[in-house]
Write a protein that holds these residues in place. Structure first.
Motif, PDB file in Angstrom:
ATOM      1  N   TYR A  11      -0.704  12.703  -7.871  1.00  0.00           N
ATOM      2  CA  TYR A  11      -0.522  13.585  -9.017  1.00  0.00           C
ATOM      3  C   TYR A  11      -1.829  14.324  -9.286  1.00  0.00           C
ATOM      4  O   TYR A  11      -2.870  13.980  -8.720  1.00  0.00           O
ATOM      5  N   ASP A  12      -1.798  15.293 -10.209  1.00  0.00           N
ATOM      6  CA  ASP A  12      -3.007  16.004 -10.628  1.00  0.00           C
ATOM      7  C   ASP A  12      -3.703  15.283 -11.780  1.00  0.00           C
ATOM      8  O   ASP A  12      -4.745  15.723 -12.239  1.00  0.00           O
ATOM      9  N   TYR A  13      -3.107  14.209 -12.250  1.00  0.00           N
ATOM     10  CA  TYR A  13      -3.661  13.466 -13.374  1.00  0.00           C
ATOM     11  C   TYR A  13      -3.562  11.970 -13.074  1.00  0.00           C
ATOM     12  O   TYR A  13      -2.878  11.542 -12.149  1.00  0.00           O
ATOM     13  N   ALA A  14      -4.254  11.171 -13.861  1.00  0.00           N
ATOM     14  CA  ALA A  14      -4.318   9.731 -13.633  1.00  0.00           C
ATOM     15  C   ALA A  14      -3.014   9.041 -14.021  1.00  0.00           C
ATOM     16  O   ALA A  14      -2.429   9.338 -15.060  1.00  0.00           O
ATOM     17  N   ILE A  15      -2.571   8.117 -13.154  1.00  0.00           N
ATOM     18  CA  ILE A  15      -1.398   7.287 -13.459  1.00  0.00           C
ATOM     19  C   ILE A  15      -1.744   5.809 -13.384  1.00  0.00           C
ATOM     20  O   ILE A  15      -0.995   4.962 -13.834  1.00  0.00           O
ATOM     21  N   ASP A  16      -2.883   5.471 -12.775  1.00  0.00           N
ATOM     22  CA  ASP A  16      -3.398   4.096 -12.670  1.00  0.00           C
ATOM     23  C   ASP A  16      -2.372   3.098 -12.149  1.00  0.00           C
ATOM     24  O   ASP A  16      -2.092   2.075 -12.778  1.00  0.00           O
ATOM     25  N   LYS A  17      -1.812   3.358 -11.012  1.00  0.00           N
ATOM     26  CA  LYS A  17      -0.864   2.448 -10.372  1.00  0.00           C
ATOM     27  C   LYS A  17      -1.650   1.352  -9.653  1.00  0.00           C
ATOM     28  O   LYS A  17      -2.608   1.621  -8.940  1.00  0.00           O
ATOM     29  N   GLU A  18      -1.230   0.105  -9.846  1.00  0.00           N
ATOM     30  CA  GLU A  18      -1.950  -1.027  -9.256  1.00  0.00           C
ATOM     31  C   GLU A  18      -1.875  -1.046  -7.730  1.00  0.00           C
ATOM     32  O   GLU A  18      -2.875  -1.060  -7.050  1.00  0.00           O
ATOM     33  N   GLU A  19      -0.663  -1.102  -7.200  1.00  0.00           N
ATOM     34  CA  GLU A  19      -0.459  -1.214  -5.748  1.00  0.00           C
ATOM     35  C   GLU A  19      -0.132   0.145  -5.159  1.00  0.00           C
ATOM     36  O   GLU A  19       0.963   0.661  -5.365  1.00  0.00           O
ATOM     37  N   ILE A  20      -1.085   0.702  -4.416  1.00  0.00           N
ATOM     38  CA  ILE A  20      -0.836   2.001  -3.793  1.00  0.00           C
ATOM     39  C   ILE A  20      -0.663   1.885  -2.287  1.00  0.00           C
ATOM     40  O   ILE A  20      -0.172   2.804  -1.650  1.00  0.00           O
ATOM     41  N   PHE A  21      -1.063   0.755  -1.728  1.00  0.00           N
ATOM     42  CA  PHE A  21      -0.972   0.570  -0.285  1.00  0.00           C
ATOM     43  C   PHE A  21       0.305  -0.152   0.102  1.00  0.00           C
ATOM     44  O   PHE A  21       0.821  -0.970  -0.656  1.00  0.00           O
ATOM     45  N   ILE A  22       0.805   0.141   1.298  1.00  0.00           N
ATOM     46  CA  ILE A  22       1.977  -0.533   1.834  1.00  0.00           C
ATOM     47  C   ILE A  22       1.484  -1.637   2.752  1.00  0.00           C
ATOM     48  O   ILE A  22       0.672  -1.388   3.641  1.00  0.00           O
TER      49      ILE A  22
ATOM     50  N   ILE B 199      -3.125   8.265  -7.410  1.00  0.00           N
ATOM     51  CA  ILE B 199      -2.294   8.041  -6.227  1.00  0.00           C
ATOM     52  C   ILE B 199      -1.043   7.233  -6.542  1.00  0.00           C
ATOM     53  O   ILE B 199      -1.099   6.207  -7.214  1.00  0.00           O
ATOM     54  N   VAL B 200       0.079   7.694  -6.007  1.00  0.00           N
ATOM     55  CA  VAL B 200       1.352   6.972  -6.104  1.00  0.00           C
ATOM     56  C   VAL B 200       1.461   6.018  -4.918  1.00  0.00           C
ATOM     57  O   VAL B 200       1.775   4.838  -5.078  1.00  0.00           O
ATOM     58  N   ILE B 201       1.199   6.538  -3.711  1.00  0.00           N
ATOM     59  CA  ILE B 201       1.297   5.729  -2.498  1.00  0.00           C
ATOM     60  C   ILE B 201       0.307   6.279  -1.468  1.00  0.00           C
ATOM     61  O   ILE B 201       0.091   7.480  -1.394  1.00  0.00           O
ATOM     62  N   ALA B 202      -0.297   5.371  -0.716  1.00  0.00           N
ATOM     63  CA  ALA B 202      -1.245   5.757   0.325  1.00  0.00           C
ATOM     64  C   ALA B 202      -0.854   5.080   1.630  1.00  0.00           C
ATOM     65  O   ALA B 202      -0.572   3.878   1.654  1.00  0.00           O
ATOM     66  N   LEU B 203      -0.826   5.854   2.706  1.00  0.00           N
ATOM     67  CA  LEU B 203      -0.509   5.328   4.036  1.00  0.00           C
ATOM     68  C   LEU B 203      -1.755   5.394   4.909  1.00  0.00           C
ATOM     69  O   LEU B 203      -2.487   6.384   4.876  1.00  0.00           O
ATOM     70  N   THR B 204      -1.968   4.371   5.701  1.00  0.00           N
ATOM     71  CA  THR B 204      -3.085   4.388   6.634  1.00  0.00           C
ATOM     72  C   THR B 204      -2.728   5.274   7.820  1.00  0.00           C
ATOM     73  O   THR B 204      -1.562   5.632   8.017  1.00  0.00           O
ATOM     74  N   ILE B 205      -3.721   5.592   8.627  1.00  0.00           N
ATOM     75  CA  ILE B 205      -3.470   6.409   9.816  1.00  0.00           C
ATOM     76  C   ILE B 205      -2.496   5.690  10.745  1.00  0.00           C
ATOM     77  O   ILE B 205      -1.584   6.294  11.299  1.00  0.00           O
ATOM     78  N   GLY B 206      -2.654   4.382  10.896  1.00  0.00           N
ATOM     79  CA  GLY B 206      -1.746   3.605  11.739  1.00  0.00           C
ATOM     80  C   GLY B 206      -0.310   3.654  11.251  1.00  0.00           C
ATOM     81  O   GLY B 206       0.624   3.768  12.040  1.00  0.00           O
ATOM     82  N   GLN B 207      -0.118   3.572   9.942  1.00  0.00           N
ATOM     83  CA  GLN B 207       1.235   3.635   9.379  1.00  0.00           C
ATOM     84  C   GLN B 207       1.849   5.016   9.569  1.00  0.00           C
ATOM     85  O   GLN B 207       3.043   5.135   9.802  1.00  0.00           O
ATOM     86  N   VAL B 208       1.032   6.045   9.493  1.00  0.00           N
ATOM     87  CA  VAL B 208       1.532   7.404   9.709  1.00  0.00           C
ATOM     88  C   VAL B 208       1.920   7.597  11.169  1.00  0.00           C
ATOM     89  O   VAL B 208       2.966   8.155  11.481  1.00  0.00           O
ATOM     90  N   MET B 209       1.096   7.111  12.078  1.00  0.00           N
ATOM     91  CA  MET B 209       1.345   7.317  13.498  1.00  0.00           C
ATOM     92  C   MET B 209       2.543   6.516  14.004  1.00  0.00           C
ATOM     93  O   MET B 209       3.217   6.926  14.941  1.00  0.00           O
ATOM     94  N   THR B 210       2.825   5.369  13.385  1.00  0.00           N
ATOM     95  CA  THR B 210       3.950   4.542  13.826  1.00  0.00           C
ATOM     96  C   THR B 210       5.181   4.710  12.938  1.00  0.00           C
ATOM     97  O   THR B 210       6.183   4.050  13.159  1.00  0.00           O
ATOM     98  N   ASP B 211       5.086   5.549  11.930  1.00  0.00           N
ATOM     99  CA  ASP B 211       6.191   5.795  10.989  1.00  0.00           C
ATOM    100  C   ASP B 211       6.667   4.523  10.297  1.00  0.00           C
ATOM    101  O   ASP B 211       7.849   4.395   9.976  1.00  0.00           O
ATOM    102  N   LYS B 212       5.752   3.586  10.021  1.00  0.00           N
ATOM    103  CA  LYS B 212       6.143   2.349   9.345  1.00  0.00           C
ATOM    104  C   LYS B 212       6.312   2.523   7.845  1.00  0.00           C
ATOM    105  O   LYS B 212       7.026   1.775   7.213  1.00  0.00           O
ATOM    106  N   GLY B 213       5.685   3.528   7.258  1.00  0.00           N
ATOM    107  CA  GLY B 213       5.777   3.693   5.817  1.00  0.00           C
ATOM    108  C   GLY B 213       6.663   4.824   5.372  1.00  0.00           C
ATOM    109  O   GLY B 213       6.664   5.185   4.193  1.00  0.00           O
ATOM    110  N   VAL B 214       7.441   5.379   6.285  1.00  0.00           N
ATOM    111  CA  VAL B 214       8.255   6.550   5.953  1.00  0.00           C
ATOM    112  C   VAL B 214       9.297   6.228   4.882  1.00  0.00           C
ATOM    113  O   VAL B 214       9.505   7.021   3.961  1.00  0.00           O
ATOM    114  N   GLU B 215       9.938   5.085   4.952  1.00  0.00           N
ATOM    115  CA  GLU B 215      10.963   4.733   3.958  1.00  0.00           C
ATOM    116  C   GLU B 215      10.345   4.609   2.567  1.00  0.00           C
ATOM    117  O   GLU B 215      10.897   5.103   1.587  1.00  0.00           O
ATOM    118  N   LYS B 216       9.193   3.942   2.482  1.00  0.00           N
ATOM    119  CA  LYS B 216       8.519   3.777   1.186  1.00  0.00           C
ATOM    120  C   LYS B 216       8.038   5.128   0.663  1.00  0.00           C
ATOM    121  O   LYS B 216       8.101   5.389  -0.537  1.00  0.00           O
TER     122      LYS B 216
END
Length: 148
Positions: free
Chosen positions: A109-120, A36-53
């Motif tokens: 991605y289809d492969y591992a990237i091991d990113k530390e911070e995926i949540f906003i 995962i590069v970035i993950a948004l919660t349902i709340g962030q999706v519904m309020t469009d708080k993570g759209v810029e990120k």
């Protein structure tokens, strides 16, 4: 390969082959956390708080896929889908009635990237806004009447 007994064959026949890290796959819409590069919660999706990120992540990672939680209404997902189209990123809506997750969208991605911070991180409200909200409650109005 380990020796399988009759119970293993029956379980595999009924439920299918077990996938490694199955609970993690259910939480992250069918993918693993390490991809995962970035993950948004349902709340962030519904309020469009993570759209810029999300847009920044799409610019930096053009060969990714956007996985969208199918339990979120289409009207809340319009901006995310438009961004995916803008940056030529494929997106898939994942609907799994058997699992319950707080994840609304995942750029992966289809492969591992091991990113530390995926949540906003949600930005906290300013104290002045909270104070204004508190002062407008019914009980606070009654208190002001008697105290003033």
């Amino acid at each position: 390969m380990a020796n399988k007994n009759v119970d293993d064959y029956l379980t595999e026949g009924i439920y299918g082959t077990r996938l490694p890290k199955d609970a993690e796959r259910k939480q992250f819409l069918g993918t693993l956390r390490e991809r995962i590069v970035i993950a948004l919660t349902i709340g962030q999706v519904m309020t469009d708080k993570g759209v810029e990120k999300l847009e920044e992540a799409m610019k930096e990672n053009p060969n990714t896929t956007l996985l969208i939680n199918g339990q979120v209404s289409y009207r809340f997902l319009k901006e995310e889908k438009d961004l995916a189209k803008k940056y030529n990123i494929t997106y898939t809506t994942i609907t799994n009635e058997e699992s319950d997750t707080e994840i609304g969208a995942v750029l992966t991605y289809d492969y591992a990237i091991d990113k530390e911070e995926i949540f906003i991180e949600d930005e906290p409200e300013e104290p002045s806004q909270k104070k204004e909200e508190q002062e407008t409650t019914f009980l606070s109005k009654i208190k002001r009447i008697f105290l003033d």
